[in-house]
Design an enzyme around this catalytic site. Structure first.
Site, PDB file in Angstrom:
ATOM      1  N   GLY A 287      95.481  73.199 -48.649  1.00 16.83           N
ATOM      2  CA  GLY A 287      94.676  72.535 -47.643  1.00 16.83           C
ATOM      3  C   GLY A 287      93.680  71.541 -48.177  1.00 16.83           C
ATOM      4  N   ASP A 288      93.775  71.180 -49.455  1.00 18.81           N
ATOM      5  CA  ASP A 288      92.900  70.165 -50.044  1.00 18.81           C
ATOM      6  C   ASP A 288      93.653  69.564 -51.227  1.00 18.81           C
ATOM      7  OD1 ASP A 288      90.423  68.870 -51.326  1.00 18.81           O
ATOM      8  OD2 ASP A 288      89.556  69.808 -49.555  1.00 18.81           O
ATOM      9  N   ASP A 289      92.966  69.171 -52.306  1.00 24.44           N
ATOM     10  CA  ASP A 289      93.660  68.609 -53.467  1.00 24.44           C
ATOM     11  C   ASP A 289      94.565  69.658 -54.103  1.00 24.44           C
ATOM     12  OD1 ASP A 289      92.356  66.032 -53.472  1.00 24.44           O
ATOM     13  OD2 ASP A 289      90.567  67.043 -54.206  1.00 24.44           O
ATOM     14  N   SER A 320      99.657  67.584 -49.960  1.00 21.31           N
ATOM     15  CA  SER A 320      98.299  67.711 -49.444  1.00 21.31           C
ATOM     16  C   SER A 320      98.140  66.781 -48.248  1.00 21.31           C
ATOM     17  CB  SER A 320      97.258  67.366 -50.513  1.00 21.31           C
ATOM     18  OG  SER A 320      95.959  67.328 -49.942  1.00 21.31           O
TER      19      SER A 320
END
Length: 497
Positions: A287-289, A320
């Site tokens: 849910g991010d990098d 991502s």
């Protein structure tokens, strides 16, 4: 009349078989006692081998159930979590079992350390610490589950290079699996899984019900010779694997998963002020990098002064939808250098590779090499951003300007890309010595300025597609200058695209 001759070879073979049969009967009759003794010795040897071998649940032997896939014994001493009272029913809390096992292994460091085997099952636990010279081995279908009650997660001081918790001032929650000042630690298995059960953390974060920064799934600090291999990491409350100020870190054949939406800040791997790191053969969808290389935040990172350097990222498939596949920064105040990213596929993502920094960071990002990158259905392929203005407090020095230079891109391919390149330097933070070579990216957006630049100096070698911005010098394949740029400070960055 000539009598037919018998086939000598066949006759001799039959005679040998008869003699062997007579000999075998006589031998068994006269050596019955000897064979009885040998059979007992063989049985005892197998029994001793079974006791000394480390087995997984699954296969029935002597009334017990064991696996057909034996656990390799990687240390001189090996234990099962069940030896310390562990119960893998997904309900029983096994914190004491993990802590007792780690304490037993800590006493074996002079003898090579020990291995803790986590058998098949669901092993619920609060956070626990590792020790040096330890292997944590997760069997196939073994799951370590993080307890969801944050009151059972210990609080720790802020990281010295951050000054504050990343989300709140003051202390931060520790990680589910933690280690400090360690040497020679291995977390591996037959693709067992460590699960943070982060859903409750994400919900409380969105509802602003947490008073402290969430904790990572696995965090190793001030340590060396760390290996994470052949396991799955899932649903971390915050960053998934966070090596902090570590040396000689290897992450290999690891799957890292979190929902691509609604799982805030669940970075995959965040090497932070680390030296000599290899990340290879991994699949990351979070849910991010997927990967974010860091080295401290503003004045705290400058004062701590530990760079991230000598980092190799290769053979990865990442996704991502919120941030980027591979990021450098934005917390990079200790410096980042000598990074190679190669053989990377980024699919169905918002951004592929990103460098982000801002005034106040200080430090540097230099000697960064990207090779053989493939973008599949990505909004922005390559982005460099120098105005990522998130700060721990108002005490940062706006005149602490980062240096961004010596960055090369070779072998860039893709399809379904909206903006292939966006380089957004500034008058205070120009981006210098950027090189593009061998690039062909299929586009989804028909507009003139889709290779966007601002305050950048560099070169394009050979033919690339789409056409580069006017800020870059043009060279032919032989490295001869064709056209010198006269517009390095022109900005055509369009954030509406």
């Amino acid at each position: 009349m000539v009598e037919p001759l018998l086939p000598v070879g066949r006759f001799q073979l039959q005679r040998k078989r008869v003699e062997l049969k007579r000999w075998t009967v006589a031998f068994f009759s006269s050596h019955r006692t000897l064979f009885t003794i040998l059979w007992i010795v063989a049985f005892c040897s197998v029994f001793v081998w079974q006791r000394n071998s480390v087995l997984e649940p699954g296969l029935s032997v002597s009334g017990k159930t064991w696996s057909r896939r034996p656990v390799p014994k990687m240390r001189a001493f090996a234990f099962n979590l069940t030896d310390f009272g562990g119960v893998g029913d997904g309900v029983t809390v096994n914190t004491e079992a993990f802590e007792t096992a780690v304490e037993a292994i800590s006493k074996l460091w002079e003898r090579g350390g020990g291995q803790l085997n986590v058998p098949t099952g669901k092993w619920l636990t609060a956070p626990f610490n590792l020790t040096s010279h330890m292997t944590l081995f997760l069997a196939e279908d073994a799951e370590i589950l993080g307890i969801q009650d944050e009151k059972q997660w210990p609080l720790m001081p802020p990281l010295p290079s951050y000054g504050h918790g990343r989300e709140h001032h003051g202390p931060r929650y520790g990680s589910l699996i933690h280690g400090q000042n360690l040497k020679d630690v291995v977390i591996t298995g037959h693709n067992g899984t460590i699960i943070g059960q982060g859903q409750s953390w994400w919900k409380k974060y969105r509802q602003k019900l947490l008073d402290h920064t969430r904790g990572p799934l696995v965090q190793i600090m001030w340590s060396s010779d760390i290996v994470i291999a052949n396991i799955t990491l899932r649903d971390s409350p915050f960053w998934t694997f966070h090596p902090y100020d570590c040396k000689n870190v290897t992450v290999r054949n690891v799957t890292i998963l979190a929902p691509i939406h609604g799982a805030p800040n669940t970075d995959g791997i965040d090497p932070d002020s680390c030296t000599d790191v290899v990340i290879e053969d991994c699949y990351i969808s979070v849910g991010d990098d997927a990967i974010a290389i860091k080295s401290g935040w503003d004045q705290y990172g400058i004062a701590y002064g530990r760079p991230s350097r000598n980092i190799l990222v290769r053979n990865l498939i990442v996704r991502s939808m919120v941030s980027a596949g591979i990021s450098i920064g934005s917390e990079m105040s200790g410096g980042v250098s000598n990074v190679t990213v190669e053989n990377l596929l980024v699919w169905s993502s918002r951004r592929a590779v990103r460098i982000k920094t801002a005034a106040g960071r200080g430090g540097y990002i230099k000697h960064i090499t990207y090779r053989n990158l493939t973008f599949d259905n990505v909004r922005i392929g390559i982005i460099m951003k120098t105005d990522y203005n998130e700060h721990p407090d108002d005490d940062f020095n706006p005149k602490a300007l980062p240096i961004v230079k010596d960055i090369s891109f070779t072998g860039i391919r893709g399809q379904g890309v909206r903006v292939p390149v966006r380089i957004h330097g500034s008058e205070d933070i120009p981006i210098r010595n950027v090189t593009f070579r061998d690039m062909s990216v299929g586009l989804t957006y028909k507009k003139k300025h889709i290779f966007q630049c601002g305050f950048v100096q560099g070169r394009v070698i050979g033919t690339i597609f789409p056409a580069p911005c006017e800020n870059l010098d043009i060279y032919n394949e032989e490295g001869q200058l064709v056209k010198r740029s006269v517009a390095r400070n022109v900005t055509d960055v369009d954030y509406d695209i």
